[in-house]
Design a protein around this motif. Sequence first.
Motif, PDB file in Angstrom:
ATOM      1  N   GLN A   2      15.431  83.781  -2.739  1.00 32.01           N
ATOM      2  CA  GLN A   2      15.683  83.126  -3.837  1.00 32.01           C
ATOM      3  C   GLN A   2      15.635  81.688  -3.359  1.00 32.01           C
ATOM      4  N   TYR A  52       7.553  85.542 -10.096  1.00 25.27           N
ATOM      5  CA  TYR A  52       7.887  86.078  -8.689  1.00 25.27           C
ATOM      6  C   TYR A  52       9.405  86.465  -9.064  1.00 25.27           C
ATOM      7  N   GLN A  53      10.036  85.734  -9.430  1.00 29.40           N
ATOM      8  CA  GLN A  53      11.671  86.007  -9.700  1.00 29.40           C
ATOM      9  C   GLN A  53      11.958  87.053 -10.392  1.00 29.40           C
ATOM     10  N   MET A  54      11.337  87.073 -11.569  1.00 31.18           N
ATOM     11  CA  MET A  54      11.610  88.088 -12.712  1.00 31.18           C
ATOM     12  C   MET A  54      10.832  89.389 -12.594  1.00 31.18           C
ATOM     13  N   GLY A  55       9.829  89.296 -11.763  1.00 29.82           N
ATOM     14  CA  GLY A  55       9.057  90.675 -11.459  1.00 29.82           C
ATOM     15  C   GLY A  55       8.264  90.759 -12.266  1.00 29.82           C
TER      16      GLY A  55
ATOM     17  N   LEU B   3      10.643  80.829   5.759  1.00 29.18           N
ATOM     18  CA  LEU B   3      11.194  79.570   5.230  1.00 29.18           C
ATOM     19  C   LEU B   3      10.870  78.434   5.988  1.00 29.18           C
ATOM     20  N   LEU B  46       2.474  82.925  -0.539  1.00 30.42           N
ATOM     21  CA  LEU B  46       3.817  83.518   0.163  1.00 30.42           C
ATOM     22  C   LEU B  46       4.695  83.918  -0.881  1.00 30.42           C
ATOM     23  N   MET B  47       4.283  83.778  -2.185  1.00 37.29           N
ATOM     24  CA  MET B  47       5.210  84.584  -3.337  1.00 37.29           C
ATOM     25  C   MET B  47       4.436  85.877  -3.549  1.00 37.29           C
ATOM     26  N   LEU B 109      18.125  72.096 -13.388  1.00 31.56           N
ATOM     27  CA  LEU B 109      17.777  73.052 -12.297  1.00 31.56           C
ATOM     28  C   LEU B 109      18.887  73.530 -11.355  1.00 31.56           C
ATOM     29  N   PHE B 112      20.876  75.661 -13.609  1.00 33.88           N
ATOM     30  CA  PHE B 112      20.244  76.721 -13.851  1.00 33.88           C
ATOM     31  C   PHE B 112      20.122  77.820 -12.725  1.00 33.88           C
ATOM     32  N   SER B 113      19.996  77.332 -11.587  1.00 39.31           N
ATOM     33  CA  SER B 113      19.757  78.258 -10.395  1.00 39.31           C
ATOM     34  C   SER B 113      20.949  78.414  -9.795  1.00 39.31           C
ATOM     35  N   THR B 116      21.354  82.624  -8.972  1.00 42.03           N
ATOM     36  CA  THR B 116      19.882  83.474  -8.941  1.00 42.03           C
ATOM     37  C   THR B 116      20.177  84.559  -7.737  1.00 42.03           C
ATOM     38  N   THR B 117      19.583  85.734  -7.841  1.00 45.34           N
ATOM     39  CA  THR B 117      19.720  86.559  -7.084  1.00 45.34           C
ATOM     40  C   THR B 117      18.392  86.812  -6.375  1.00 45.34           C
ATOM     41  N   GLU B 118      18.097  87.922  -5.425  1.00 45.16           N
ATOM     42  CA  GLU B 118      16.885  88.181  -4.768  1.00 45.16           C
ATOM     43  C   GLU B 118      15.701  88.269  -5.884  1.00 45.16           C
ATOM     44  N   PRO B 119      14.420  87.839  -5.616  1.00 48.48           N
ATOM     45  CA  PRO B 119      13.504  88.075  -6.580  1.00 48.48           C
ATOM     46  C   PRO B 119      13.189  89.220  -6.616  1.00 48.48           C
ATOM     47  N   ALA B 120      12.745  89.716  -8.077  1.00 46.63           N
ATOM     48  CA  ALA B 120      12.587  91.190  -8.397  1.00 46.63           C
ATOM     49  C   ALA B 120      10.810  91.463  -8.027  1.00 46.63           C
ATOM     50  N   MET B 121      10.211  90.509  -7.581  1.00 45.50           N
ATOM     51  CA  MET B 121       8.802  90.637  -7.615  1.00 45.50           C
ATOM     52  C   MET B 121       8.342  91.852  -6.382  1.00 45.50           C
ATOM     53  N   VAL B 124       8.906  95.491  -7.629  1.00 44.00           N
ATOM     54  CA  VAL B 124       7.797  95.780  -8.590  1.00 44.00           C
ATOM     55  C   VAL B 124       6.467  96.258  -7.860  1.00 44.00           C
TER      56      VAL B 124
END
Lengths: 101, 186
Positions: A2, A52-55, B3, B46-47, B109, B112-113, B116-121, B124
């Motif tokens: 994250q 990326y974050q939301m998949g 990172l 990277l993403m 931000l 908002f942030s 946040t948790t681990e990205p879901a990508m 998927v």
Amino acid sequence: MQEIFVSNLVLSALLFTIGILGVMWKRNAISLFMSVELMLNAANLAFVSFAYQMGLLSGGILVLFIMTVAAAEAGVGLAIFISMFRAKRHIRVDEHDMLHG
Amino acid sequence: MELIIYYTLFAITVGFALGVLLNKNTVKSAMSLVGVMICLAANFLLMRQEFVAFIQIIVYAGAIMVLFLFVIMLLNLRERETTPWYLRSTRFWGGALGLTFFFVMAWGLQVFSAGTTEPAMAAVQADLAARNTPEITVLSTKMITHYIVPFLLTSVLLLVAVIGAIVMARRQDEDGNEILVEDEVA
């Protein structure tokens, strides 16, 4: 990771701010246009980070649409600059004030 | 490790972006913009968004920036960026506005942030790999089913933009007749 998501949003805000400063400060129409491209790139980055974050895979599709609009905009805008240059032999935006009234 | 690469990339991207803003020479500014676009493509890699990264390089760094450089060379813009006295206050207020915008964004931000948790990508993509479906298949299927109307509209937009660019860049005399290059040279 994250950290990448959060720092990418910060990077996006930074690039957008630099784009705004470019639009405010530059006089040369092409430099001004490049700052607009920078702002569009910042929006692209935000889209990809959220995908990326939301998949969600749709983020990439929206980026493609932004790129299409940017390409169309660049084509028409640069043609306009060419005809501006023909009219006055320069493209300093503050001196093109025929619509000033 | 990832990172470290990421933060190096972050710094290079901001450096190139400042290069776009601060360079007085238009060509140098454009080359910095190419740098920003390539760094962003690396960021997309990277993403794990390979397709968007390649399109970024091909369309932005390849096509759009070449168009920019082409017009800069065509107009032969030698003059450097200057600031006359009557634009000083515009510069100041513009800068103030831009920085205010950045601080509002940064504050938003931060709020908002917070959670946040681990990205879901990753999950998927692992799921897609398990089903032996390439990501590009999913993207293209979405493009021609769910996003079919915007997809068709972009084709109309591109057509209109091409015609508009030709009309704007064409050279005309007072009666609207085309002036050819031969006439101009003579």
